[in-house]
Design an enzyme around this catalytic site. Sequence first.
Site, PDB file in Angstrom:
ATOM      1  N   HIS C  67      25.045  50.315  28.087  1.00  0.00           N
ATOM      2  CA  HIS C  67      25.964  49.588  28.963  1.00  0.00           C
ATOM      3  C   HIS C  67      26.478  50.563  30.007  1.00  0.00           C
ATOM      4  CE1 HIS C  67      26.359  45.964  26.386  1.00  0.00           C
ATOM      5  NE2 HIS C  67      26.089  46.810  25.420  1.00  0.00           N
ATOM      6  N   ASN C 282      30.716  46.425  17.296  1.00  0.00           N
ATOM      7  CA  ASN C 282      30.142  45.143  17.000  1.00  0.00           C
ATOM      8  C   ASN C 282      28.635  45.227  17.198  1.00  0.00           C
ATOM      9  OD1 ASN C 282      29.989  42.476  16.308  1.00  0.00           O
ATOM     10  ND2 ASN C 282      30.370  41.723  18.367  1.00  0.00           N
ATOM     11  N   ASP C 309      23.101  51.482  22.020  1.00  0.00           N
ATOM     12  CA  ASP C 309      24.162  50.536  22.392  1.00  0.00           C
ATOM     13  C   ASP C 309      25.331  51.312  22.985  1.00  0.00           C
ATOM     14  OD1 ASP C 309      25.929  47.790  20.662  1.00  0.00           O
ATOM     15  OD2 ASP C 309      25.620  48.252  22.778  1.00  0.00           O
TER      16      ASP C 309
END
Lengths: 310, 182, 429
Positions: C67, C282, C309
């Site tokens: 991200h 998460n 992630d």
Amino acid sequence: MSGRVWKRKDLLGLKDLEPEEIELILDTAESFQEIGNRPIKKVPTLQGRTLVNLFFEPSTRTRISFELAEKRLSADTVNFSADISSTIKGETVKDTAKNLEALQVSLVIMRHPSSGAPHRLARYLKCGVINAGDGINEHPTQALLDMFTVRQKKGKLKGVKVSFIGDILHSRVARSNLWGLTKMGAEVTLCGPRTLLPRDVEKLGVRVTTSLEEAVESADVINLLRIQLERQKDSFFPSIREYANTYQINKDVLKKAKPDVVIMHPGPVNRGVELSSDVVDGPYSIILDQVTNGLAVRMAVLYLLSGVKP
Amino acid sequence: MSDKLIFDEESLSRTLKRLAHEIIERNAKLEEIVLLGIRTGGVYLASRLQKLILEISGLTLPIGILDITLYRDDLGAGTNQPEVRGTEIDFDINNKIVVLVDDVLFTGRSIRSAIDQVIDFGRPKSIQLAVLVDRGHRELPFRPDFVGKNVPTSREEQVEVELSENGKKDKVIVRPKVDHER
Amino acid sequence: MKPLHTILIKGAHIVDPASGRDGIFDIHIEKGNIKKIASTIEPQNGIEVLDAKKLHIFPGFIDVHVHFREPGFEQKETILTGCQAALYGGFVACVTMPNTQPPCDNQSVVEHILAKAKEVPFRLFPAGTLTRGREGKELSEMADLKRAGAIAVTDDGNWVSDSLLMRRCMEYASMNNLVVITHAEDHRLSGDGVMNEGVFSTSYGLIGVPAESEIIAVARDIELARLTKADLHIAHVSAAGAVDLIRRAQKEGLSVTAEAAPHHFSFTDELLGTYNTNLKMNPPLRSARDVAAIKEGLRDGTIGMIATDHAPHTEEDKMAEFNYAPVGTIGLETAVGVTLTELYHKKVLTLGQVVEKLSVNPAKRFGMKGYGSIREGALANLTLVDIEEKWNVTKEGLVSKSKNSCFLGQDLKGRVKATFCLGRFWSHA
């Protein structure tokens, strides 16, 4: 003279306490009881110290209990009731801590809707932090006053059978009691609808049942937990009516209980839901003793934590 | 430096009898007197004085226990915080003559705490002080009304009181202070 | 911009499953191109020589799940700082997730990302959204996204709970040769959970997320993959039950691949007792049994890729109380170290398998031409690692704009020493 000394800077929960530490608090609380019977209900012990009640969650009874305990010890109290939105606005835990230290606070009594919040604040503060309830995690002083009351009525904690009935999943009172009572050798039973029992809780040394009868028939102490009426919306139970029909403690249910059973509740009581009105006001209830004892227990906790050199 | 014996069983008994007589002699209205033993040293001594005064005068004086822990001036000073055992006063002290009883009078700070606490319980007619040993080194301006014995000591010494109520033979000695007790 | 590099690397241990090379070699890189690989190459013309006695060289690593927060959340990370963190971590390419602001559901955002990456220079493969605006209601313009340069589609962060819509998305993506990456989570079942549901969530007084919220979503997505014959890639697998389902699907020959993040094979939910928000992610950290299943899945190939992630959050954001803190950890700079420490040195994977997870399989699955192998004549995209070097993860040592790493304070064995990316040489001292 046993030479027992309180050593921890903070009281964040009962999970990590030794049985001896719990015993020290309970024994100390006994000595504080008579102050409430004096004409001048004050001792000068914490004179000149500033204690801050940092409540990020609305609370009447716990805050008043702490405030009274602080005043009876002659401390100066400051109440800080923050809307949780101020935290979202951006004042971080660190900033809160820095502000408190700038005010030269001696102890912080904190209640917060997020589990673990007092633990994190305590890491940033040189002075002690007392957890007055964090999320669904712990409420140590409530469990301590519950245990004090049980010990008072039953003469001991070891082997005493205590049943908790209600929303265990969301109850910090149940959790703190679970830790404290099992450490002191009491036998704990948790009872409620399956939807409100925490996952794997039987691995923590307690008996679990969804049957009210099973929880009641062998209990020396029945401790009712508040049911939040909003839980119905989240499908934890179909209706208050059905919950009350299945789990309410009333005169009929008590017919199956031991003759010397006592009924406890951390308050506030939902009359007609967890407890029928006549049981609240009846001879088995020791709810008001809990309130009185709460004062002595909190004074003991404030006293013991104030004795720890920063 | 070796231990110095101040009282043995026999001399302690005689001294307590004398103190009991002095208390009676000093106070015209015996029925106004209440005894308060200061924890922990004064508790058993107060009890013995109560019995002796009963033998001499036929009167049982009310007796209570004073725990001064909550009135100390050294909370959190780094020294080990003593345990709170509780104060027990089941009677009214207004207009009474309160006789505080302690085993050893030293700096006087315990007496200051005791007096503060007594005043929180009411307004006595007067407060008198009875001690078994006065070892000097006063830091506050208190003097006892009834003294068992004046024993000059140095700060490196300590006075040890053993009583039969604790399972030992009655004995009061002065001995050098052991390091861990500072 | 950095120039294309010329250098002679001597005595490096090359592990390149694609070519079968696993041994000591010299590599001659000339103006960014791999000119020659041989057991001995003599230095000529005063060429810069790198003594690579202690180094392993792998085909450049690729992180298929990062991200980079730009556009919209540049305070957490920018494309520039993200690429720098990737280079420091030994990565030569990344697949960026589309949950930016505006979301990557249109050509402009894709082009912006590609352009920014070119400035470094670094190779980013943007993923576009599955649904318009990531709202889970309508198809996104996938043909447009593909044309602009998107390599996959995903609503990462969200799961498309509407099964009819997900079927359409998969059929439509498949038609456009786009891999569908799914963030498998039944949000209703997760509810307000902030950590794995189990005895520890009960002990710590935190609402739990049952593993079933992932398993149920994985099951549904696999069935739809069976129905639509789409290429499905399951992001950040964390639950034992999910690994079982994926294994079975692969046995049946379905086109299903999976990735696992380093934190999911390193940490268990027991660690949440300190309420450290850097451990809040998460999917959440799960039980010891789940961690063992992830490791087994990596070992037997069910989980074909390791992806971080990488989720940067500012210090202020992560300083909030546990319930309110955002989820995620950064991971680019620790991925190699953690993978070597937990999987290679603990004999779960061989070095060749590590390379498959971090380079070969990502390149193959996502059609990244020229990646996943070391070939003479190709542009240099290489990862140079000292697999024995011990180091400690500190805030000061991180180049990512945000420092929310769950590995802070950890001792790792295995460190990236240099990266060749698009022919440029980045040495990390």
